[in-house]
Design an enzyme around this catalytic site. Structure first.
Site, short mmCIF file in Angstrom:
data_model
loop_
_atom_site.label_atom_id
_atom_site.label_comp_id
_atom_site.label_asym_id
_atom_site.label_seq_id
_atom_site.Cartn_x
_atom_site.Cartn_y
_atom_site.Cartn_z
N ASN A 8 0.83 -1.17 -0.08
CA ASN A 8 0.03 0.02 0.06
C ASN A 8 0.91 1.25 0.10
O ASN A 8 1.39 1.54 1.13
CB ASN A 8 -0.91 -0.04 1.08
CG ASN A 8 -1.72 1.25 1.37
OD1 ASN A 8 -1.95 2.12 0.50
ND2 ASN A 8 -2.19 1.60 2.55
N TRP A 9 1.07 1.80 -1.09
CA TRP A 9 2.05 2.88 -1.36
C TRP A 9 1.45 4.32 -0.77
O TRP A 9 2.17 5.13 -0.55
CB TRP A 9 2.39 3.00 -2.83
CG TRP A 9 3.33 2.21 -3.28
CD1 TRP A 9 3.91 1.21 -2.37
CD2 TRP A 9 3.97 2.02 -4.59
NE1 TRP A 9 4.94 0.34 -3.35
CE2 TRP A 9 4.96 0.78 -4.47
CE3 TRP A 9 3.57 2.57 -5.71
CZ2 TRP A 9 5.65 0.35 -5.59
CZ3 TRP A 9 4.18 2.23 -6.93
CH2 TRP A 9 5.28 1.16 -6.80
N LYS A 10 0.30 4.10 -0.31
CA LYS A 10 -0.47 5.27 -0.11
C LYS A 10 -0.19 6.72 -0.91
O LYS A 10 -0.20 6.32 -2.05
CB LYS A 10 -0.11 5.82 1.40
CG LYS A 10 -0.17 4.47 2.25
CD LYS A 10 -0.23 4.92 3.80
CE LYS A 10 -0.23 3.59 4.79
NZ LYS A 10 -0.08 4.09 6.11
N HIS A 96 -9.91 1.85 4.46
CA HIS A 96 -8.30 2.17 5.35
C HIS A 96 -8.82 3.24 6.57
O HIS A 96 -9.38 4.26 6.23
CB HIS A 96 -7.21 2.57 4.35
CG HIS A 96 -5.88 2.48 4.91
ND1 HIS A 96 -5.73 3.57 5.90
CD2 HIS A 96 -5.10 1.56 5.05
CE1 HIS A 96 -4.23 3.21 6.22
NE2 HIS A 96 -3.96 1.71 5.82
N GLU A 98 -7.08 5.65 7.30
CA GLU A 98 -6.64 7.18 6.97
C GLU A 98 -7.86 7.59 6.28
O GLU A 98 -8.26 8.92 6.21
CB GLU A 98 -5.50 7.00 6.04
CG GLU A 98 -4.28 6.79 7.02
CD GLU A 98 -2.81 6.24 6.37
OE1 GLU A 98 -3.00 5.97 5.06
OE2 GLU A 98 -2.09 5.71 7.14
N GLU A 165 -5.75 -3.98 10.72
CA GLU A 165 -4.75 -2.93 10.97
C GLU A 165 -5.15 -2.26 12.36
O GLU A 165 -5.85 -1.24 12.10
CB GLU A 165 -4.88 -2.09 9.58
CG GLU A 165 -4.40 -2.67 8.61
CD GLU A 165 -3.76 -1.61 7.45
OE1 GLU A 165 -2.59 -1.98 7.15
OE2 GLU A 165 -4.32 -0.82 7.19
N GLY A 171 2.32 2.90 10.90
CA GLY A 171 3.26 3.96 10.99
C GLY A 171 4.07 4.21 12.00
O GLY A 171 4.66 5.22 12.07
N SER A 207 2.98 -1.49 10.50
CA SER A 207 4.54 -1.53 10.98
C SER A 207 4.92 -2.69 10.78
O SER A 207 5.94 -3.41 11.41
CB SER A 207 4.73 -1.17 12.43
OG SER A 207 4.27 0.36 12.72
P1 PGA Z 1 2.59 0.86 7.60
O1 PGA Z 1 1.08 0.99 6.99
O2 PGA Z 1 3.13 -0.57 7.27
O3 PGA Z 1 3.43 1.93 7.30
O4 PGA Z 1 2.33 0.79 9.08
C1 PGA Z 1 0.14 -0.11 6.82
C2 PGA Z 1 -1.16 0.57 6.43
O5 PGA Z 1 -1.24 1.71 6.72
O6 PGA Z 1 -1.54 -0.29 5.43
#
Ligand code: PGA
Length: 245
Positions: A8-10, A96, A98, A165, A171, A207
């Protein structure tokens, strides 16, 4: 069950970085036996077809990070799941944390998007997870069950993949205790079995790094990983893939 690894490159990686990533990863995975692993790269919308082109002759697939709640029509600024399918996507990440936070997406919106995605032939990866506060108040399973019931279309449940998640793990470098991950995934499988009498894949995300990936892969009921930060560079992403025995 084949393990699924999602990058997931966001909102990261521009054209040159994508080119560099793709060339490196293709070299790295050249001799890798991918029969037991499926790898999906999820870039931002403008780069879907670029990434698709790079990985066309490989076993890797692509996915998007979101889609519209409709398959077509007068919805300015939206990207329909039909368009994603048309551009080579197999998967779409939905709900997600976010998006739930910054775009105010609630369970119902996620469910409608999931229905549209399934209609277009995509497999939605529906994200669920508790906040730090909910964890401290011992509400984790209650919250996850509510999110599952609210954001997964029940009649199409077998067409979705769940990604657990924990929001406090995304993160931050903090991950749940291994015991907790196994226990939560096992409980989630039970909840789903009770709802639809079927198995669906449950991924873990938050993470994940090349250093801790091996521990996750060996866990019962963890069917794959959703990886953010550590998927941005080909070497680190490959080291995660490579840690599957
Ligand atoms: P992360 O993000 O691996 O940077 O913690 C995972 C995600 O949000 O899908």
């Amino acid at each position: 069950m084949r393990k699924l690894i999602i990058a997931n490159w966001k909102m990261n990686n521009l054209k040159l970085e994508i080119e560099d990533f793709s060339n490196r990863l293709i070299k790295l995975i050249n001799n890798k036996d991918l029969r037991l692993i499926e790898i999906a790269i999820c870039p931002s919308f403008p780069y879907l077809s670029l990434v698709n082109r790079f990985f066309l002759n490989t076993d890797l697939v692509i996915g998007a990070q979101d889609c519209s709640f409709r398959v077509g029509g007068a919805y300015t600024g939206e990207v329909s799941p039909d368009m994603l399918k048309d551009n080579g996507c197999k998967y779409v990440i939905l709900g997600h944390s976010e998006r739930r936070k910054y775009n105010k997406e609630d369970n119902n919106v996620v469910k409608i998007k999931a229905e549209a995605a399934i209609d277009s032939g995509l497999t939605p990866i529906i994200c669920i997870g508790e906040t730090q506060e909910e964890k401290e108040r011992n509400l984790t399973l209650k919250v996850l069950e509510e999110q599952i019931k609210g954001s997964v279309p029940l009649s199409f449940f077998e067409n979705v993949i769940i990604a657990y998640e924990p929001i406090w793990a995304i993160g931050t470098g903090n991950i749940p205790k291994i015991f907790d991950i196994v226990s939560i995934h096992t409980q989630l499988k039970k909840i789903i079995k009770h709802l639809i009498n079927r198995e669906v894949k449950i991924l873990y995300g938050g993470s994940v790094t090349p250093d801790n990936a091996k521990a996750f892969f060996s866990l019962e009921n963890v069917d794959g990983l959703l990886i953010g930060g550590a998927s941005l560079k080909a070497e680190s992403f490959f080291n995660i893939i490579n840690s599957i025995d």
